[in-house]
Design a protein around this motif. Structure first.
Motif, PDB file in Angstrom:
ATOM      1  N   ARG A   1      -0.321  12.183   2.382  1.00  0.00           N
ATOM      2  CA  ARG A   1       0.585  11.190   1.615  1.00  0.00           C
ATOM      3  C   ARG A   1       1.227   9.742   1.988  1.00  0.00           C
ATOM      4  O   ARG A   1       0.750   8.586   1.821  1.00  0.00           O
ATOM      5  CB  ARG A   1       1.411  11.978   1.003  1.00  0.00           C
ATOM      6  CG  ARG A   1       1.239  13.080  -0.085  1.00  0.00           C
ATOM      7  CD  ARG A   1       2.295  13.170  -0.783  1.00  0.00           C
ATOM      8  NE  ARG A   1       3.238  13.523  -0.837  1.00  0.00           N
ATOM      9  CZ  ARG A   1       3.816  14.882  -0.732  1.00  0.00           C
ATOM     10  NH1 ARG A   1       2.776  16.073  -0.605  1.00  0.00           N
ATOM     11  NH2 ARG A   1       4.665  15.597   0.042  1.00  0.00           N
ATOM     12  N   GLU A   2       1.550  10.109   3.422  1.00  0.00           N
ATOM     13  CA  GLU A   2       2.021   8.568   4.437  1.00  0.00           C
ATOM     14  C   GLU A   2       0.719   8.034   4.766  1.00  0.00           C
ATOM     15  O   GLU A   2       0.566   7.050   4.855  1.00  0.00           O
ATOM     16  CB  GLU A   2       2.210   9.754   5.513  1.00  0.00           C
ATOM     17  CG  GLU A   2       3.210   8.357   6.248  1.00  0.00           C
ATOM     18  CD  GLU A   2       4.657   8.011   5.829  1.00  0.00           C
ATOM     19  OE1 GLU A   2       4.925   6.522   6.280  1.00  0.00           O
ATOM     20  OE2 GLU A   2       5.451   8.777   4.469  1.00  0.00           O
TER      21      GLU A   2
ATOM     22  N   LYS B   1      -0.496   6.187   0.921  1.00  0.00           N
ATOM     23  CA  LYS B   1       0.627   5.110   1.769  1.00  0.00           C
ATOM     24  C   LYS B   1       0.732   3.675   1.707  1.00  0.00           C
ATOM     25  O   LYS B   1       0.554   2.713   1.296  1.00  0.00           O
ATOM     26  CB  LYS B   1       2.128   5.791   1.458  1.00  0.00           C
ATOM     27  CG  LYS B   1       3.196   5.031   1.468  1.00  0.00           C
ATOM     28  CD  LYS B   1       4.337   5.317   1.293  1.00  0.00           C
ATOM     29  CE  LYS B   1       5.133   4.183   0.975  1.00  0.00           C
ATOM     30  NZ  LYS B   1       6.873   4.412   1.372  1.00  0.00           N
ATOM     31  N   LYS B   2       0.163   4.201   3.370  1.00  0.00           N
ATOM     32  CA  LYS B   2       0.139   3.130   4.289  1.00  0.00           C
ATOM     33  C   LYS B   2      -1.384   2.034   4.048  1.00  0.00           C
ATOM     34  O   LYS B   2      -1.010   1.081   4.213  1.00  0.00           O
ATOM     35  CB  LYS B   2       0.068   3.507   5.588  1.00  0.00           C
ATOM     36  CG  LYS B   2       1.573   4.187   6.394  1.00  0.00           C
ATOM     37  CD  LYS B   2       1.076   4.621   7.465  1.00  0.00           C
ATOM     38  CE  LYS B   2       2.565   4.381   8.243  1.00  0.00           C
ATOM     39  NZ  LYS B   2       2.303   5.394   9.933  1.00  0.00           N
TER      40      LYS B   2
ATOM     41  N   LYS C   1      -2.814   2.410   0.978  1.00  0.00           N
ATOM     42  CA  LYS C   1      -2.250   1.115   0.261  1.00  0.00           C
ATOM     43  C   LYS C   1      -1.989   0.044   0.098  1.00  0.00           C
ATOM     44  O   LYS C   1      -2.010  -1.285  -0.547  1.00  0.00           O
ATOM     45  CB  LYS C   1      -1.589   2.331  -1.060  1.00  0.00           C
ATOM     46  CG  LYS C   1      -1.683   1.402  -2.416  1.00  0.00           C
ATOM     47  CD  LYS C   1      -0.260   2.697  -3.282  1.00  0.00           C
ATOM     48  CE  LYS C   1      -0.261   1.691  -4.664  1.00  0.00           C
ATOM     49  NZ  LYS C   1       0.548   2.225  -5.820  1.00  0.00           N
ATOM     50  N   GLU C   2      -0.713   0.090   1.181  1.00  0.00           N
ATOM     51  CA  GLU C   2      -0.271  -1.266   0.827  1.00  0.00           C
ATOM     52  C   GLU C   2      -1.027  -1.941   2.087  1.00  0.00           C
ATOM     53  O   GLU C   2      -0.721  -3.609   1.959  1.00  0.00           O
ATOM     54  CB  GLU C   2       1.393  -0.869   2.260  1.00  0.00           C
ATOM     55  CG  GLU C   2       2.636  -0.115   1.326  1.00  0.00           C
ATOM     56  CD  GLU C   2       3.500   0.429   2.418  1.00  0.00           C
ATOM     57  OE1 GLU C   2       3.139   0.795   4.033  1.00  0.00           O
ATOM     58  OE2 GLU C   2       4.085   1.219   1.219  1.00  0.00           O
TER      59      GLU C   2
END
Length: 300
Positions: A275-276, A279-280, A282-283
């Protein structure tokens, strides 16, 4: 051979034996020490392991201490909550809340992860190994690997795995024999419910730890900064977990760059890392799109 020659000493020994038997019987009654019936009841409620983990000389000593008010009814670590309830019933008090604890080896520096400063295999006892330049490992705090803790465990709860002692928490009865004999003092009692443990005992600076072991704590502080319950703190170059606050969420494990923090839920940690990572990513994509949009606006 004369029959009297045989019978006389037998008869004499029989009379002497009977005489001393009567004397001992009388003496046992005259000099008998009165035992509180409660001590016997408490003693019967204890498991009878006589391990000494409670700090008293066996179950008899603990029973006397409980009845005398010098020890709590939940002093027997091995017996746990069931034993505490039985003892409390005898004493006529409410059973205190007992938290089961198990021995845990605070080291993961096995043969593949920890570096050695010399190779010498003739010494088998950890106490001797530790006396010889604090052991063969470059980390002076690490498990010696001699297996002395294994030899004293009567419950088959600890084994050597690739050069490091590992405890089977389901078999451990908290007798503390492994803890007492370990020359490095890297075996500790931790709550059974604790699924997250910092398995490193090195107080060396992070740079030194990295040189000596691949899975040592480098005191980076990422675990402390990301813990949602303020349960992790770095002191003296080493992360420590407050088990009363820890909820075993695994966030500190996912953030630890060296893997010094052990978790019994590896699948949870892997999902967290995924997930981390997502998330990165996606950012990153959002930043790229924002940059492209800004560039297109500037051209327009």
């Amino acid at each position: 051979m004369d029959l009297n020659t045989v019978l006389t000493p037998i008869l004499f020994l029989g009379i002497v034996g009977a005489f001393f038997g009567v004397v001992l019987s009388i003496a046992s009654k005259v000099f008998a020490v009165e035992v509180d019936p409660k001590v016997i009841e408490v003693r019967n409620a204890l498991p009878g392991a006589n391990c000494g983990a409670c700090g008293y000389p066996g179950c008899d000593g603990l029973a006397e201490a409980i009845v005398a008010g010098n020890a709590p009814t939940n002093a027997c670590l091995i017996g746990g909550a069931d034993c505490a309830e039985k003892v409390s019933a005898v004493m006529g008090v409410n059973a205190a809340n007992v938290e089961r604890k198990v021995a845990t080896v605070i080291c993961q520096g096995d043969c593949d992860k920890a570096k050695n400063k010399y190779d010498y295999k003739d010494l088998k006892d950890c106490r001797l190994i530790a006396d010889f330049q604090q052991g063969s490992k470059a980390c002076s705090y690490g498990c010696c690997g001699g297996g002395t803790c294994v030899s004293v465990c009567e419950f088959d709860a600890i084994h050597m795995v690739n050069g490091v002692a590992v405890v089977d928490k389901e078999k451990c009865v908290s007798c503390m024999k492994c803890i007492n004999i370990c020359p490095k003092k890297i075996i500790e009692l931790v709550p059974y419910k604790a699924k997250t443990v910092v398995k490193c005992e090195s107080y060396d600076p992070g740079k030194v730890v990295r040189t000596n072991c691949d899975v040592g704590c480098i005191a980076c502080g990422l675990c402390e900064r990301n813990c949602p319950k303020d349960a992790v703190h770095v002191e003296n170059n080493l992360a420590r977990i407050d088990y009363d606050k820890c909820i075993n969420c695994g966030i500190c494990v996912s953030k630890c760059p060296t893997g010094a923090i052990f978790c019994e839920y590896p699948e949870r940690v892997e999902k967290m890392k995924e997930r981390e990572k997502a998330k990165k990513e996606k950012e990153k994509q959002e930043k790229i799109k924002a940059a492209q949009l800004k560039k297109a606006q500037e051209k327009a």
